[in-house]
Motif scaffolding. Sequence first.
Motif, mmCIF file in Angstrom:
data_model
loop_
_atom_site.group_PDB
_atom_site.id
_atom_site.type_symbol
_atom_site.label_atom_id
_atom_site.label_comp_id
_atom_site.label_asym_id
_atom_site.label_seq_id
_atom_site.Cartn_x
_atom_site.Cartn_y
_atom_site.Cartn_z
ATOM 1 N N UNK A 141 37.957 30.673 40.796
ATOM 2 C CA UNK A 141 38.030 29.259 40.419
ATOM 3 C C UNK A 141 37.618 29.070 38.957
ATOM 4 N N UNK A 142 36.577 29.789 38.530
ATOM 5 C CA UNK A 142 36.119 29.709 37.147
ATOM 6 C C UNK A 142 37.209 30.215 36.202
ATOM 7 N N UNK A 143 37.868 31.323 36.588
ATOM 8 C CA UNK A 143 38.929 31.881 35.760
ATOM 9 C C UNK A 143 40.134 30.971 35.664
ATOM 10 N N UNK A 144 40.522 30.331 36.763
ATOM 11 C CA UNK A 144 41.650 29.388 36.738
ATOM 12 C C UNK A 144 41.373 28.229 35.792
ATOM 13 N N UNK A 147 48.118 32.050 47.172
ATOM 14 C CA UNK A 147 49.343 32.525 47.815
ATOM 15 C C UNK A 147 49.473 34.040 47.698
ATOM 16 N N UNK A 148 49.021 34.575 46.561
ATOM 17 C CA UNK A 148 49.100 36.025 46.362
ATOM 18 C C UNK A 148 48.111 36.766 47.256
ATOM 19 N N UNK A 149 46.900 36.245 47.394
ATOM 20 C CA UNK A 149 45.846 36.946 48.134
ATOM 21 C C UNK A 149 45.778 36.547 49.594
ATOM 22 N N UNK A 150 46.273 35.330 49.916
ATOM 23 C CA UNK A 150 46.178 34.843 51.280
ATOM 24 C C UNK A 150 44.772 34.453 51.680
ATOM 25 N N UNK A 151 43.901 34.269 50.704
ATOM 26 C CA UNK A 151 42.500 33.924 50.957
ATOM 27 C C UNK A 151 42.070 32.788 50.041
ATOM 28 N N UNK A 152 40.985 32.112 50.450
ATOM 29 C CA UNK A 152 40.397 31.100 49.577
ATOM 30 C C UNK A 152 39.895 31.761 48.291
ATOM 31 N N UNK A 153 39.968 31.044 47.198
ATOM 32 C CA UNK A 153 39.511 31.593 45.927
ATOM 33 C C UNK A 153 38.005 31.796 45.921
ATOM 34 N N UNK A 154 37.573 32.872 45.289
ATOM 35 C CA UNK A 154 36.144 33.090 45.064
ATOM 36 C C UNK A 154 35.677 32.192 43.927
ATOM 37 N N UNK A 155 34.381 32.111 43.744
ATOM 38 C CA UNK A 155 33.833 31.320 42.633
ATOM 39 C C UNK A 155 34.341 31.851 41.300
ATOM 40 N N UNK A 156 34.414 33.173 41.161
ATOM 41 C CA UNK A 156 34.919 33.774 39.923
ATOM 42 C C UNK A 156 36.384 33.403 39.707
#
Length: 287
Positions: A96-99, A85-94
Motif C-alpha cells: 500500500x505504501x509503494x502504490x 489481481x496479480x497476487x490474489x491477496x490483500x495488499x501488505x502495508x509495504x
Amino acid sequence: MANKMNSRVTPLEHTMIGAVGGVMEVCLMQPMVAFKNALQEGRPLPSLTNPLALYRGLLINCGSIAPITASQFGTNRFMERLLTQRTGQELSSLGRFGCAAVAGTVSALVASPTELIIIQQQKKCTPLLQEVKHFAQTYPVYSAFRGLWPCMGRETLYAAGYLGLCPILYDKLQNNGAFKDSPGSAMAIAGVVGGVFAASASHPFDTIKTRMQAHMYSKPEYLTWTSTAQTIYTEGGLLRFWRGLLPRMTRIIAATFILINVRATAVTYLEAQREPPEEQIMPALGQ
C-alpha cells in the motif's frame, strides 16, 4: 480504510473523488502556500490584512491541485487493484505504501509546471493570464518542466505519507484494542503522523524545486538541482532545506485529514449505493 479486493469503486471514480477533494483543500489552505513560498524564497511574508496577497495564485492552484490529487487517487487505486489481481491477496502495508509512492511520482508531471507559474505569480504579483503569456514569450517550452526531478522526489514522499502511511496506521490503530471503539482518535493520530512524515520527508525537495522555479535561469547557482542544493547548504547547512516547513506542515496535516476523509466518505457512499437490496440477497441465500 483497509484495502478491499472486491471494492466496487473504480480507479476512474477515485480520480474524480481526488479532484473534488483537492479543490476543497486548496480553497481552505491557500494562505499556507503563500507563507511557505515567501519563506523559502527569502522575501517578505504576505500581509494577513491583504486577502489578495494570501490568495494570489488560487485559481491556477485549484486548476493544478485538482488533476494532481485526481491522478494520485486514481493511480493509487489502479496500482492497488493491479497488485491484488496479480497476487490474489490483500495488499501488505509495504504494498500500500509503494502504490501511494508511485501515484505521487506520476502526479509530478502535472504539479511541476503549474506550481512554476504560481511561484512566478506570487513573486511578481502578476495576474494569471499575464504571467502565462510572459512565460510563454520568454522561455522555451521545455522550461515549463524546470524543477521536475525535485518535484518528483517531493510528490513521491508526500503521497506515500498521506495516501499510504496515514490509512495504514489508521487500520493498525483500529485493530488495536485501545482504539477499536475510537475511530476519531485513531484518525487524529494517523492524520498527524502521516502529515508530519509527508511534510518533513518531502520538504528538502520542495525547497530545491521552489528556488529553481523562482529564479529560473537568472542566477547560475540555481541552474541545476544539484547546484541549487549546494547553494542552499552553503547558506545555512542542512536546516536550511527545511525553511518554511511550519506553514507547509500545517497545510499538509490539514490536507491529510481533508483528503482522506473526503475519499473515505465518498467511497463508503458509493459502496453503499451498490450493495444488493436485502430482499434480493435473502432468496439467494436459501437456494
